[in-house]
Scaffold this motif. Structure first.
Motif, PDB file in Angstrom:
ATOM      1  N   ALA A   1       0.826  -1.219   0.000  1.00 37.91           N
ATOM      2  CA  ALA A   1       0.000   0.000   0.000  1.00 37.91           C
ATOM      3  C   ALA A   1       0.854   1.260   0.000  1.00 37.91           C
ATOM      4  O   ALA A   1       0.423   2.316  -0.490  1.00 37.91           O
ATOM      5  CB  ALA A   1      -0.927  -0.006   1.214  1.00 37.91           C
ATOM      6  N   ILE A   2       2.057   1.146   0.536  1.00 37.34           N
ATOM      7  CA  ILE A   2       2.897   2.341   0.648  1.00 37.34           C
ATOM      8  C   ILE A   2       3.378   2.767  -0.738  1.00 37.34           C
ATOM      9  O   ILE A   2       3.225   3.926  -1.147  1.00 37.34           O
ATOM     10  CB  ILE A   2       4.082   2.088   1.602  1.00 37.34           C
ATOM     11  CG1 ILE A   2       3.546   1.719   2.996  1.00 37.34           C
ATOM     12  CG2 ILE A   2       4.982   3.310   1.668  1.00 37.34           C
ATOM     13  CD1 ILE A   2       4.606   1.282   3.974  1.00 37.34           C
ATOM     14  N   ALA A   3       3.949   1.814  -1.480  1.00 34.53           N
ATOM     15  CA  ALA A   3       4.420   2.145  -2.827  1.00 34.53           C
ATOM     16  C   ALA A   3       3.247   2.546  -3.721  1.00 34.53           C
ATOM     17  O   ALA A   3       3.323   3.526  -4.472  1.00 34.53           O
ATOM     18  CB  ALA A   3       5.168   0.959  -3.431  1.00 34.53           C
ATOM     19  N   ALA A   4       2.154   1.780  -3.630  1.00 38.45           N
ATOM     20  CA  ALA A   4       1.006   2.075  -4.505  1.00 38.45           C
ATOM     21  C   ALA A   4       0.438   3.455  -4.197  1.00 38.45           C
ATOM     22  O   ALA A   4       0.171   4.247  -5.113  1.00 38.45           O
ATOM     23  CB  ALA A   4      -0.066   1.004  -4.327  1.00 38.45           C
ATOM     24  N   GLY A   5       0.283   3.761  -2.926  1.00 43.87           N
ATOM     25  CA  GLY A   5      -0.275   5.061  -2.544  1.00 43.87           C
ATOM     26  C   GLY A   5       0.667   6.205  -2.877  1.00 43.87           C
ATOM     27  O   GLY A   5       0.262   7.233  -3.420  1.00 43.87           O
ATOM     28  N   ALA A   6       1.944   6.020  -2.570  1.00 42.28           N
ATOM     29  CA  ALA A   6       2.911   7.106  -2.783  1.00 42.28           C
ATOM     30  C   ALA A   6       3.062   7.416  -4.267  1.00 42.28           C
ATOM     31  O   ALA A   6       3.050   8.579  -4.681  1.00 42.28           O
ATOM     32  CB  ALA A   6       4.269   6.726  -2.184  1.00 42.28           C
ATOM     33  N   CYS A   7       3.192   6.371  -5.082  1.00 40.66           N
ATOM     34  CA  CYS A   7       3.434   6.605  -6.509  1.00 40.66           C
ATOM     35  C   CYS A   7       2.196   7.192  -7.189  1.00 40.66           C
ATOM     36  O   CYS A   7       2.317   7.922  -8.179  1.00 40.66           O
ATOM     37  CB  CYS A   7       3.903   5.320  -7.188  1.00 40.66           C
ATOM     38  SG  CYS A   7       5.540   4.806  -6.596  1.00 40.66           S
ATOM     39  N   ALA A   8       1.016   6.923  -6.620  1.00 41.02           N
ATOM     40  CA  ALA A   8      -0.210   7.510  -7.185  1.00 41.02           C
ATOM     41  C   ALA A   8      -0.235   9.022  -6.990  1.00 41.02           C
ATOM     42  O   ALA A   8      -0.977   9.725  -7.677  1.00 41.02           O
ATOM     43  CB  ALA A   8      -1.433   6.868  -6.546  1.00 41.02           C
ATOM     44  N   ALA A   9       0.576   9.517  -6.055  1.00 46.05           N
ATOM     45  CA  ALA A   9       0.590  10.959  -5.781  1.00 46.05           C
ATOM     46  C   ALA A   9       1.673  11.684  -6.582  1.00 46.05           C
ATOM     47  O   ALA A   9       1.831  12.899  -6.441  1.00 46.05           O
ATOM     48  CB  ALA A   9       0.802  11.191  -4.287  1.00 46.05           C
ATOM     49  N   LEU A  10       2.419  10.938  -7.405  1.00 43.92           N
ATOM     50  CA  LEU A  10       3.531  11.537  -8.157  1.00 43.92           C
ATOM     51  C   LEU A  10       3.184  11.651  -9.635  1.00 43.92           C
ATOM     52  O   LEU A  10       2.279  10.979 -10.127  1.00 43.92           O
ATOM     53  CB  LEU A  10       4.791  10.687  -7.995  1.00 43.92           C
ATOM     54  CG  LEU A  10       5.328  10.557  -6.564  1.00 43.92           C
ATOM     55  CD1 LEU A  10       6.451   9.536  -6.519  1.00 43.92           C
ATOM     56  CD2 LEU A  10       5.816  11.912  -6.042  1.00 43.92           C
ATOM     57  N   GLY A  11       3.931  12.487 -10.338  1.00 41.61           N
ATOM     58  CA  GLY A  11       3.695  12.674 -11.763  1.00 41.61           C
ATOM     59  C   GLY A  11       4.952  12.444 -12.581  1.00 41.61           C
ATOM     60  O   GLY A  11       6.002  12.060 -12.046  1.00 41.61           O
ATOM     61  N   ASP A  12       4.840  12.698 -13.873  1.00 39.60           N
ATOM     62  CA  ASP A  12       5.995  12.578 -14.763  1.00 39.60           C
ATOM     63  C   ASP A  12       7.078  13.569 -14.332  1.00 39.60           C
ATOM     64  O   ASP A  12       6.775  14.700 -13.969  1.00 39.60           O
ATOM     65  CB  ASP A  12       5.586  12.897 -16.207  1.00 39.60           C
ATOM     66  CG  ASP A  12       4.735  11.777 -16.804  1.00 39.60           C
ATOM     67  OD1 ASP A  12       4.699  10.679 -16.215  1.00 39.60           O
ATOM     68  OD2 ASP A  12       4.094  12.027 -17.837  1.00 39.60           O
ATOM     69  N   GLY A  13       8.313  13.127 -14.416  1.00 46.50           N
ATOM     70  CA  GLY A  13       9.418  14.007 -14.052  1.00 46.50           C
ATOM     71  C   GLY A  13       9.763  13.963 -12.572  1.00 46.50           C
ATOM     72  O   GLY A  13      10.814  14.440 -12.166  1.00 46.50           O
ATOM     73  N   ASP A  14       8.872  13.421 -11.764  1.00 46.07           N
ATOM     74  CA  ASP A  14       9.214  13.191 -10.355  1.00 46.07           C
ATOM     75  C   ASP A  14      10.094  11.944 -10.271  1.00 46.07           C
ATOM     76  O   ASP A  14      10.017  11.061 -11.139  1.00 46.07           O
ATOM     77  CB  ASP A  14       7.954  12.995  -9.516  1.00 46.07           C
ATOM     78  CG  ASP A  14       7.089  14.254  -9.462  1.00 46.07           C
ATOM     79  OD1 ASP A  14       7.647  15.363  -9.503  1.00 46.07           O
ATOM     80  OD2 ASP A  14       5.851  14.113  -9.403  1.00 46.07           O
TER      81      ASP A  14
END
Lengths: 345, 307
Positions: B36-49
Motif C-alpha cells: 500500500a505504501i508504494a502504490a499510494g505514494a506513486c499515485a501521488a507523483l507525476g511525470d518528471g518526479d
C-alpha cells in the motif's frame, strides 16, 4: 625548491614570481571560467562562500551568488550524496572538502554510489562531479589533516584521480574535470597553494583543457627514472639538478593522473634508463608506489638494471611535531640519497 | 488495488524463481505487507518526479508503471532487463525510478541531490526517497533530512516502518515516540500514516508533494505497516511467534483494502478475483518472457563503467 613558510599567511613572493599565477589562483580561475561557460556548474562546501579556508574559492560567491556557491553544513555524507543526485539530475557539482582526509566520512557515497551507479544501471545515468581534496603533509596540521589517500580511490573502479603539480596543470586539469562526465577527485597539495609557477600562453586560453592519462616528463635524463607526484615532483627536480652536477642524468616523470594512468610514458622511460625510483607522500603499504613498480615489473622487467625502489610514508600517521613529521615524509635529501645508492650498484 | 495485486504477483514470481532454484544469488527481498505504501505514494507523483528505492524496491518499480517483463528479465539477470542484468535494483530513469539499496541509507542523500537539481533547474518536480525503519537510524538519513530542511529541498522522506530491521523489532531500536517525531528535530513537518491504507498514504504524500511543488520544502512521512514475509525469501522468521505472525497478517493491505472496496460496493469479491486472474496471467507471461531472454554477453562485464 620548497619552503614550508609558503604555507603560512604572509609568505613571501619572490620578485621574479610576481607575474606567475599561484596554484590556488589557477584553480580559482578554472572554476570561474567554467561557471561562466556553463550555468549547470555549481559548488558546495563548508565556508566556501564567506571564508574559504585555503582561499581557493575566494571571490566566486560575489560573482555567482550563494545559490551556485553553496555554503554546506558539516554533513559530508549528505553533501556528497547531494552532489551525486544533482549530477544524475543534470547538474555539474563541485564539492570542496576542507581537508581531503574527511573524504573518509563520506566514502560510501563516493565509491559505492557515485562510482558505481552508472555501471549498476546499465549505463542509464552519468555522474559528472568533482570533489576537491586538499591533501599532503608539511604544514604541521596533524595526522588527520595531512594524508595522501588517493590510493584508496584509485583502487576502486569508476573514479578519475587527478594530482596536479603546477599552476598550468591545476587550471587545465580542473577545467577538464568539470567538463568530464564521470566522478573526478582533484587532489590539491596544501604546500602548493601559495606557490607560483611560470606558465605557457595557453594558460590564458579559456578553451584549453587537459587531456587525462598523459604523464609529463618534467626533466629528461638517461640514468634513472624518478616517478613523483604533487610536491614530490619539485623535490625530485631539485634532487635531479643537484645530481646533474655529479654527472647523474635523472628523468623525472609526473603522472598527473592516477586514473587513467599513462603506462606507456612510464615504460618507455624505464626502457631508456633501466632504473626506477617512485616517490610519493602516500603510505608505502600497498600504495601508489607499489603499483607503479608492479606495472614496470610486468611490462619492462628485462629493462631493469637495478631493483626498483620506493620512497613514501613508512606507515605511521603523519606526526604533529614538525621534527617527527619531517622524519616520515620523503623529500629532496632522501631522493638524492636513494638515487646515489641505486647508481652505485 | 490493481497496483497492489500486481506488486504481490510480480514478487511472488520472483520468490518462486528463487525457491525453485531457477535463479540464484542473493535471495529476493519481498515487500509483502508493504504494497500500500508504494502504490499510494506513486499515485501521488507525476511525470518528471523521481523515486529512489530501497533493496525492497520492486513495489515502487511496479507502482511507477515499469514493465513487469523487463523487471523480471532484470531479476533473471538477462541483458534485456532494465539494467542489462547488472543489478538487483531495477532502474528506469525515463520513468523516474532509481533502484538502490545495496548500502542501506545511501539513496536518501542522493534523492536530496536530485531534489536540489530539480530546484536549481527551476522545475516544480519532486524527489521521494523510500527507506526503512532500520535505515532511519543511519547518519546518512539524519544528514540528508537536515540538509533538505536547510536548503528547502522538494524532497519527500518516506520511511516504511515494517516493524523489523532483519530480525530486530523496531521497538528495540527506536526509543522515541515515533520515527516521524524526529522530523521536528530536523525542522521538517513529520507525519505518521497508516501504511496499510493506500488512500491514506496517497493523501499524505500528495500533501507533501503539493508543499514541495509550491516551494515549501521537504516532508518526513512514516508509513507504519507489518512485514509479512522474511527479510529475504529464505528467512522463515523463526524470531517471530506464530501468534505474532497471525496477528500481522490481519494487517495485510490487500486483504484490508479488498474488504473495504467490497464493503463500499466499489469492487466485488468476484471482480477482484477476476482482476487477480488477469494479473496472474500477465505475470506468468512476464516470467515466460524473462526465461527466454539472453544473458549478457561476456564483454558487457567491461561496459557501462565510464561515461
Amino acid at each position: 625548491m620548497f619552503d614550508n613558510r609558503l604555507f603560512r599567511p604572509g609568505g613571501p613572493v619572490k620578485p621574479e614570481e610576481k607575474d606567475w599565477p599561484s596554484f590556488r589562483g589557477a584553480i580559482n580561475e578554472a572554476m570561474r571560467e567554467e561557471m561562466r561557460r556553463d550555468p549547470l556548474v555549481f559548488q558546495m562546501g563548508e565556508d566556501i562562500a564567506l571564508a574559504s579556508p585555503f582561499g581557493v574559492t575566494t571571490g566566486l560567491a560575489k560573482e555567482f551568488g550563494r545559490e551556485r556557491i553553496r555554503d554546506a553544513p558539516c554533513a559530508e555524507v549528505a553533501v556528497v550524496g547531494a552532489a551525486v543526485g544533482a549530477a544524475m539530475g543534470g547538474m555539474r557539482p563541485i564539492v570542496e572538502f576542507q581537508f581531503g582526509d574527511f573524504m573518509s566520512v563520506a566514502i560510501d557515497q563516493l565509491t559505492h554510489q557515485a562510482a558505481m551507479l552508472r555501471y549498476l544501471t546499465g549505463g542509464q545515468v552519468s555522474v559528472p562531479l568533482v570533489i576537491r581534496l586538499p591533501c599532503g603533509g608539511g604544514q604541521g596540521a596533524g595526522s588527520q589533516h595531512s594524508q595522501s589517500l588517493y590510493s584508496w580511490f584509485a583502487h576502486v573502479p569508476g573514479i578519475k584521480v587527478l594530482l596536479p603539480s603546477t599552476s598550468m596543470d591545476a587550471k587545465a586539469m580542473m577545467k577538464a574535470a568539470i567538463r568530464d562526465n564521470n566522478p573526478v577527485l582533484f587532489f590539491e597539495h596544501k604546500q602548493l597553494y601559495r606557490t607560483r609557477w611560470p606558465v605557457p600562453a595557453e594558460f590564458r586560453d579559456a578553451d584549453h583543457v587537459a587531456e587525462f592519462g598523459k604523464a609529463a616528463v618534467r626533466r629528461e635524463g638517461v640514468d634513472i627514472t624518478v616517478v613523483a607526484t604533487l610536491t614530490m615532483v619539485h623535490h625530485a627536480l631539485a634532487a635531479a639538478e643537484a645530481l646533474a652536477a655529479e654527472g647523474v642524468s635523472v628523468e623525472v616523470i609526473d603522472p598527473r593522473t592516477l586514473v587513467p594512468f599513462d603506462v606507456d610514458t612510464l615504460v618507455a622511460s624505464v626502457r631508456k634508463t633501466g632504473r626506477l625510483l617512485v616517490v610519493d607522500e602516500a603510505y608505502l603499504n600497498f600504495g601508489i608506489q607499489a603499483e607503479v613498480i608492479a606495472t614496470v615489473a610486468e611490462r619492462a622487467f628485462e629493462a631493469l638494471k637495478a631493483a626498483p625502489r620506493r620512497l613514501g610514508n613508512p606507515n605511521v600517521p603523519v606526526p604533529f611535531a614538525p621534527c617527527l613529521q619531517d622524519e616520515v615524509l620523503p623529500g629532496r635529501a632522501r631522493i638524492e640519497a636513494a638515487i646515489r645508492q641505486m647508481m652505485s650498484r | 488495488m490493481r497496483a497492489m495485486l500486481l506488486i504481490r504477483a510480480v514478487e511472488k514470481a520472483w520468490g518462486d524463481a528463487y525457491l525453485t532454484e531457477e535463479i540464484s544469488g542473493i535471495p529476493p527481498s519481498l515487500s509483502t505487507g508493504q504494497e500500500a505504501i508504494a502504490a499510494g505514494a506513486c499515485a501521488a507523483l507525476g511525470d518528471g518526479d523521481f523515486v529512489f528505492t530501497t533493496h525492497r524496491g520492486q513495489a515502487a518499480q511496479v507502482a511507477r508503471g515499469l514493465d513487469p517483463k523487463r523487471i523480471l528479465a532484470e531479476l533473471y539477470c538477462r541483458r534485456t532487463g532494465y539494467n542489462k542484468g547488472k543489478s538487483y535494483h531495477v532502474t528506469d530513469m525515463t520513468r523516474g525510478v532509481v533502484g538502490m539499496g545495496g548500502i542501506v541509507p545511501a539513496q536518501v542523500p542522493i534523492a536530496g541531490g536530485m531534489a536540489l537539481a530539480q530546484k536549481m533547474r527551476g522545475t516544480d518536480r519532486v524527489s521521494l526517497a523510500f527507506f526503512g525503519d532500520g535505515a532511519s537510524n543511519e547518519g546518512a538519513v539524519h544528514e540528508a533530512a537536515a540538509l533538505a530542511a536547510m536548503w528547502t529541498l522538494p524532497l519527500i522522506l518516506l520511511c516504511e516502518n515494517n516493524r523489523y530491521c532483519i530480525t530486530q523489532r523496531d521497538t528495540d531500536a527506536l526509543k522515541g515516540p515515533s520515527i516521524a517525531a524526529r522530523a521536528a528535530g530536523y525542522g521538517l513537518p513529520g507525519v505518521v500514516v497508516d501504511g496499510t491504507d493506500p488512500l491514506a498514504v496517497q493523501a499524505a504524500v500528495a500533501e507533501a508533494v503539493a508543499r514541495a511543488r509550491a516551494g515549501g520544502g521537504a516532508t518526513f512521512i512514516e508509513a507504519q505497516c507489518e512485514r509479512l514475509t522474511g527479510h529475504l525469501i529464505h528467512d522463515t522468521q523463526p524470531y517471530r511467534s506464530r501468534e505474532e505472525l497471525e496477528s500481522a497478517w490481519k494487517h495485510c493491505p490487500i486483504f484490508l483494502f479488498g474488504e473495504r472496496l467490497e464493503r463500499e460496493r466499489i469492487l466485488s469479491a468476484d471482480e477482484r478475483a477476476r482482476m487477480n486472474r488477469e494479473i496472474e496471467a500477465e505475470v506468468a507471461g512476464a516470467v515466460a518472457h524473462a526465461r527466454t531472454q539472453p544473458y549478457p554477453a561476456i564483454h558487457e562485464a567491461y561496459e557501462d563503467l565510464w561515461a
